[in-house]
Design an enzyme around this catalytic site. Sequence first.
Site, PDB file in Angstrom:
ATOM      1  N   SER A 141     -10.579   0.402   2.883  1.00 29.52           N
ATOM      2  CA  SER A 141     -11.184  -0.849   2.784  1.00 29.52           C
ATOM      3  C   SER A 141     -12.310  -0.834   3.715  1.00 29.52           C
ATOM      4  CB  SER A 141      -9.991  -1.826   3.185  1.00 29.52           C
ATOM      5  OG  SER A 141     -10.588  -3.192   3.099  1.00 29.52           O
ATOM      6  N   HIS A 142     -12.256  -1.644   4.813  1.00 25.88           N
ATOM      7  CA  HIS A 142     -13.369  -1.894   5.914  1.00 25.88           C
ATOM      8  C   HIS A 142     -13.320  -0.944   6.991  1.00 25.88           C
ATOM      9  CE1 HIS A 142      -9.716  -4.196   6.691  1.00 25.88           C
ATOM     10  NE2 HIS A 142      -9.832  -4.123   7.823  1.00 25.88           N
ATOM     11  N   LYS A 170      -3.700   4.090  -2.232  1.00 25.06           N
ATOM     12  CA  LYS A 170      -2.681   3.176  -2.793  1.00 25.06           C
ATOM     13  C   LYS A 170      -2.416   3.025  -4.220  1.00 25.06           C
ATOM     14  CE  LYS A 170      -5.330  -1.454  -3.029  1.00 25.06           C
ATOM     15  NZ  LYS A 170      -5.332  -2.615  -2.631  1.00 25.06           N
ATOM     16  N   ASP A 191     -17.449  -5.150   1.793  1.00 30.06           N
ATOM     17  CA  ASP A 191     -16.832  -4.000   2.804  1.00 30.06           C
ATOM     18  C   ASP A 191     -16.955  -2.866   1.969  1.00 30.06           C
ATOM     19  OD1 ASP A 191     -14.924  -4.459   0.910  1.00 30.06           O
ATOM     20  OD2 ASP A 191     -13.517  -4.265   2.573  1.00 30.06           O
ATOM     21  N   ASP A 226     -14.604  -1.055   0.307  1.00 33.00           N
ATOM     22  CA  ASP A 226     -14.371  -0.930  -1.089  1.00 33.00           C
ATOM     23  C   ASP A 226     -14.625  -2.106  -1.972  1.00 33.00           C
ATOM     24  OD1 ASP A 226     -12.364  -2.395   0.306  1.00 33.00           O
ATOM     25  OD2 ASP A 226     -10.742  -2.124  -0.975  1.00 33.00           O
ATOM     26  N   ASP A 267     -13.954  -5.408  -1.918  1.00 38.62           N
ATOM     27  CA  ASP A 267     -13.019  -6.529  -1.976  1.00 38.62           C
ATOM     28  C   ASP A 267     -13.512  -7.789  -1.087  1.00 38.62           C
ATOM     29  OD1 ASP A 267     -11.908  -5.386   0.209  1.00 38.62           O
ATOM     30  OD2 ASP A 267      -9.794  -5.208  -0.689  1.00 38.62           O
ATOM     31  N   ARG A 268     -14.026  -7.536   0.055  1.00 43.56           N
ATOM     32  CA  ARG A 268     -14.222  -8.422   0.673  1.00 43.56           C
ATOM     33  C   ARG A 268     -15.833  -8.885   0.696  1.00 43.56           C
ATOM     34  NH1 ARG A 268     -11.469  -7.496   6.904  1.00 43.56           N
ATOM     35  NH2 ARG A 268      -9.240  -7.144   6.131  1.00 43.56           N
ATOM     36  N   SER A 290      -9.844 -13.671   6.282  1.00 47.01           N
ATOM     37  CA  SER A 290     -10.333 -12.592   6.686  1.00 47.01           C
ATOM     38  C   SER A 290     -11.302 -11.922   5.447  1.00 47.01           C
ATOM     39  CB  SER A 290      -9.165 -11.499   6.745  1.00 47.01           C
ATOM     40  OG  SER A 290      -8.222 -11.818   5.656  1.00 47.01           O
ATOM     41  N   LYS A 341      -8.753  -9.180  -4.390  1.00 48.79           N
ATOM     42  CA  LYS A 341      -9.923 -10.057  -3.791  1.00 48.79           C
ATOM     43  C   LYS A 341     -11.072  -9.090  -4.253  1.00 48.79           C
ATOM     44  CE  LYS A 341      -9.220  -8.643   0.793  1.00 48.79           C
ATOM     45  NZ  LYS A 341      -8.017  -8.508   1.701  1.00 48.79           N
TER      46      LYS A 341
HETATM   47  C1  G1P Z   1      -5.875  -8.135   7.620  1.00 47.45           C
HETATM   48  C2  G1P Z   1      -6.203  -9.486   7.251  1.00 47.45           C
HETATM   49  C3  G1P Z   1      -5.648 -10.145   6.086  1.00 47.45           C
HETATM   50  C4  G1P Z   1      -5.749  -9.158   4.891  1.00 47.45           C
HETATM   51  C5  G1P Z   1      -5.625  -7.626   5.376  1.00 47.45           C
HETATM   52  C6  G1P Z   1      -6.149  -6.742   4.377  1.00 47.45           C
HETATM   53  O1  G1P Z   1      -4.434  -8.162   7.794  1.00 47.45           O
HETATM   54  O2  G1P Z   1      -5.966 -10.419   8.380  1.00 47.45           O
HETATM   55  O3  G1P Z   1      -5.895 -11.377   5.694  1.00 47.45           O
HETATM   56  O4  G1P Z   1      -5.105  -9.305   3.877  1.00 47.45           O
HETATM   57  O5  G1P Z   1      -6.294  -7.435   6.510  1.00 47.45           O
HETATM   58  O6  G1P Z   1      -7.377  -6.635   3.881  1.00 47.45           O
HETATM   59  P1  G1P Z   1      -3.835  -8.115   9.290  1.00 47.45           P
HETATM   60  O7  G1P Z   1      -4.547  -7.048  10.170  1.00 47.45           O
HETATM   61  O8  G1P Z   1      -4.119  -9.419   9.888  1.00 47.45           O
HETATM   62  O9  G1P Z   1      -2.299  -7.904   9.030  1.00 47.45           O
HETATM   63 ZN    ZN Z   2     -11.488  -3.985   1.476  1.00 48.19          ZN
END
Ligand code: G1P
Ligand code: ZN
Length: 540
Positions: A110-111, A123, A274, A276, A278-279, A362, A373
């Site tokens: 992801s990010h 995943k 981000d 991948d 999704d954000r 987030s 997302k």
């Molecule tokens: C964080 C974000 C959450 C999101 C997740 C995956 O998780 O707060 O909303 O779904 O990344 O992108 P956290 O580190 O708070 O558990």
């Molecule tokens: Zn992501």
Amino acid sequence: MTTVATSPIAGQKPGTSGLRKKTPVFMGRHYLENFVQSVFDVVGAKDKTFVLGGDGRYFNDRAAQVILRMAAANGASRVIVGQGAILSTPAASHLIRLNRTDGGIIMSASHNPGGPEEDFGVKFNMPNGGPAPEGVTEAIYRRTTEISEYHIAEAQDVDLGAIGRHQLAGMVVDVVDPVADYAALMETLFDFPAIRAMFAGGFRMRMDSMCAVTGPYAVEILENRLGAAKGTVVNAMPLPDFGGMHPDPNPTWAKALMDEMFGPDAPDFGAASDGDGDRNMVVGRGVYVSPSDSLAVLAANAHLAPGYKGGLKGIARSMPTSAAADRVAEALGLHHYETPTGWKFFGNLLDAGRATICGEESFGTGSDHVREKDGLWAILLWLNILAVRRESVAQILHGHFRRYGRNYYSRHDFEAIPVEQADRMMEALRAALPGLKGRDFDGMVVTHADDFAYTDPVDGSVSTKQGVRVLFDGGSRAVFRLSGTGTEGATLRLYLERFVPGPDDLSDDPQAALAPVIRAAHAIAAIAAHTGRSLPDVVT
Ligand code: G1P
Ligand code: ZN
């Protein structure tokens, strides 16, 4: 086909976003193979079709070849791969659904930064296109603890640069354009002619793809199909190390975009996505849109886009996300849902047709068009709304606040706290909950305090200990929870919210507006006493 003897490797426990580790760990002996074999052992591969792709980070290409050879050796009949092993997470979710496959494997962290010393991840997504539920990830984890062999085909690499059908040890590999089907889906949801006309009329946008996967998607959709000026998309080339960027779209990590949007020659609209895809973060000229407000504005205006013109079935938000979207749902007479943090909780609501739009504070927003997302989806819905309403982002936002009131909102993160300190703080806080009601913290009177628990309205499953909520008189709130995705020590997330109903009180300084809630939250949890921290590391 070769069967290789192996033995369990400790710590291959996938979290809500799959298995994420440092890249050298993933590249270690049998590491990737053990995890992938465990996935196939649990979900079954014989005669099945899967989707495969990733965000292009370091090791993405080589991991793809290993996964393909293992899919072939495990008897899969066909794998659909994005060209160059590239697929954004929402595009992968779409391909899984569109082709009625048996699921997909997404390579991404992801990010999180990428590179030889940074992060990698894998995943599994289900046939509905969404992340595997806990029962499945638990079973995969159990399998990693008992694995004794994996299967892999002895074959040359598949040319993933060449679109078309390939064969690999008796399995079909279809290399597809990673963008085409996704872009076609977006064309069915949004009013492309209206957005095109807006760009033709001189509307200017900046899209920061942060050297990550949305680059090719954004160039094709925004510049080629919608006619945004060439160069609208910056950092458009996905790089194995994201150009050294931290591809997380928030005001801290997308600072260049923020500076431009608040600068003298700011374009009309700014956005970032981000690693991948999704954000998303959305910014107007001189105005930042908090993700909670973005969700509310999108929900209130979604009917302006062709894909949602029939209205919404319901709106869902994660518990720490502000209640701004609830006010929209109430005004529209819709059901609204409050789920634990993490996108997987939205899946059941979307599958059951109970919600259409979902979001998290987030920087995550999405709808029932996929089961992840979707950053570009949110950006395109904003563009559609701007094109129809012919108002600026600031006008739309302020109009929204005048009508629904404003939920001032901020998240304070305290990072790398020693785990024992964080645990002790949360324990003390939980123990104090029964006595909090009615107490007055400098004018902030507690009306309710609990540890959030969620009963899934579709399958009845119960998730407890999802974060401590303290509600105050007048609609203010503080939420305390520990991150489930951090990699170093514990991260305390403190979510702060204050509701202001009147239109006259629209100060643009959320931290000032939230000051009484911040003080009360620190007093209630004794954050400084437990952790030695009085100031957060990251404020969003
Ligand atoms: C964080 C974000 C959450 C999101 C997740 C995956 O998780 O707060 O909303 O779904 O990344 O992108 P956290 O580190 O708070 O558990
Ligand atoms: Zn992501």
